[in-house]
Design a protein around this motif. Structure first.
Motif, short mmCIF file in Angstrom:
data_model
loop_
_atom_site.label_atom_id
_atom_site.label_comp_id
_atom_site.label_asym_id
_atom_site.label_seq_id
_atom_site.Cartn_x
_atom_site.Cartn_y
_atom_site.Cartn_z
N LEU A 100 -59.46 53.37 -6.20
CA LEU A 100 -59.33 52.18 -7.04
C LEU A 100 -58.29 52.40 -8.14
O LEU A 100 -57.47 51.51 -8.43
CB LEU A 100 -60.69 51.84 -7.65
CG LEU A 100 -60.85 50.45 -8.26
CD1 LEU A 100 -60.57 49.37 -7.23
CD2 LEU A 100 -62.26 50.28 -8.83
N ILE A 156 -54.83 50.16 -8.51
CA ILE A 156 -54.45 49.45 -9.74
C ILE A 156 -53.10 49.94 -10.24
O ILE A 156 -52.24 49.15 -10.63
CB ILE A 156 -55.54 49.64 -10.81
CG1 ILE A 156 -56.84 48.96 -10.37
CG2 ILE A 156 -55.08 49.06 -12.16
CD1 ILE A 156 -58.04 49.27 -11.26
N ALA A 216 -50.41 48.47 -8.09
CA ALA A 216 -50.22 47.04 -8.37
C ALA A 216 -49.47 46.82 -9.68
O ALA A 216 -48.72 45.85 -9.81
CB ALA A 216 -51.59 46.35 -8.42
N MET A 217 -49.64 47.73 -10.63
CA MET A 217 -48.97 47.60 -11.93
C MET A 217 -47.56 48.23 -11.91
O MET A 217 -46.86 48.21 -12.92
CB MET A 217 -49.81 48.29 -13.02
CG MET A 217 -51.15 47.61 -13.25
SD MET A 217 -52.21 48.53 -14.43
CE MET A 217 -51.22 48.38 -15.93
#
Length: 377
Positions: A364, A368, A371-372
């Motif tokens: 996870l 994240i 994605a950033m």
């Protein structure tokens, strides 16, 4: 035998996920009751959420494996965890060892409980019979069992469809009535969602077994396609099975029942032939699961202990193989004496907690970060 090599690769990998999740333990109905149906009306949603958890994290793992050419779990972990690999690669080894201990034990307990229900023989004697058979097949017949595993799983699934569909039709009134009863006084959502999360987490303990299949993908995009196929197939079957169990959802003894599907059959239609049929299929599925897991443990230990010149090419087991297989079988037999329900509820529950730390949270964090834009694929 079913030849996965003739399937589209994405469908074949979806099938691997399918057969990994749905073994003898699922076929008995015990997992469905303990993790979903026990929480009432939420069982109409939580099984699908659990499949979504599996699909997302397995997609991410398969995609990473393809991009980085990491097709065994040790290579994958060393690349995936980066500077933390010395910690998390070894932690995943612990997860895998726990899985190797627990999965055969649940298979023993499933087969033993089913044989007891079918024959009336005491549970310990049943698990002893199952154990002797597993030991012999592990030593002399693992190649056949591996080749037959996919075919056997499809036979189990076909048997479940034969059992559930007519019973759902005949028991539709009871199913609707139970759903209304459970919906009128719903259980708290929190425990139901947490149980769903734990189920999805302990299923990820075996994610390392999937990475090898990413090698057959043409591109990493096929990872997503395979998990979409897998999500719909798995969700369809798990919801069909859950709906069938809802016919007996208000039975006060259901939470203590190690074989809910047998209870469903006995109160439904075609019990005379369905009960022996599904019992035999559950036992075969349990044996297949246990043999594959114990054979994997034996292979890992024996390869580490034996020198190349000690290995035989005539197909006969060496002394180390015999001893290791016997010890693994005795360990699984001993753990199985705790009973099917404690192993399913408590054993898999603890495995889920460990997997959250070792697999789910790191995945996870990386998702994240990617994605950033702070972490590359």
């Amino acid at each position: 035998m079913i030849d996965k090599n003739k399937m589209p690769v994405a469908v074949g990998v979806a099938f691997v996920w399918f057969t990994t999740q749905f073994g003898g333990g699922f076929a008995s109905g015990a997992q469905l009751v303990q993790y979903f149906v026990a929480f009432g009306i939420w069982a109409l949603i939580t099984p699908i959420l659990a499949q979504a958890i599996g699909a997302v994290f397995q997609w991410y793992g398969l995609r990473f494996a393809k991009i980085h050419d990491a097709y065994d779990y040790r290579t994958f972990n060393n690349k995936f965890y980066g500077k933390f690999a010395p910690i998390f690669s070894n932690l995943y080894e612990i997860v895998y060892i726990l899985l190797l201990c627990l999965a055969p034990s649940v298979a023993f307990a499933t087969g033993g409980s089913t044989m007891k229900s079918l024959t009336g023989i005491p549970y310990m004697a049943c698990t002893l019979i199952i154990g002797l058979f597993i030991f012999v097949v592990t030593i002399f017949g693992t190649d056949f069992v591996r080749k037959a595993a996919s075919t056997l799983s499809v036979i189990i699934i076909a048997g479940l469809l034969i059992v559930y569909i007519p019973n759902i039709i005949v028991s539709w009134g009871d199913i609707v009535s139970n759903i209304r009863t459970l919906g009128a006084d719903p259980a708290p959502a929190g425990p139901a969602l947490w149980s769903c999360f734990i189920y999805g987490s302990f299923q990820l303990a075996s994610i390392g077994l999937l990475y090898q299949h990413a090698q057959s993908f043409q591109t990493e995009k096929e990872a997503g396609k395979s998990m979409i196929y897998g999500f719909f197939v798995n969700s369809g079957l798990i919801m069909l099975s859950t709906l069938g169990i809802m016919a007996i959802a208000t039975n006060p003894e259901l939470s203590k029942d190690p074989l809910p599907v047998i209870t469903l059959i006995k109160g439904g239609v075609g019990a005379g032939f369905m009960n022996p049929m599904i019992s035999i299929l559950i036992i075969l599925g349990a044996v297949s699961t246990a043999v594959n897991m114990i054979a994997g443990a034996v292979q890992r230990v024996v390869v580490a202990l034996e020198k190349p010149e000690e290995r035989r090419n005539d197909g006969k087991p060496t002394a180390k193989t015999l001893i290791c297989a016997l010890l693994c079988t005795i360990l699984a037999f001993s753990i199985a004496q705790f009973g099917l329900l404690p192993l399913v509820k408590v054993g898999y529950g603890y495995l889920g907690y460990v997997t959250i730390v070792v697999v789910l949270v790191p995945f996870l964090i990386r998702m994240i970060g990617e994605a950033m834009g702070k972490i590359e694929k």
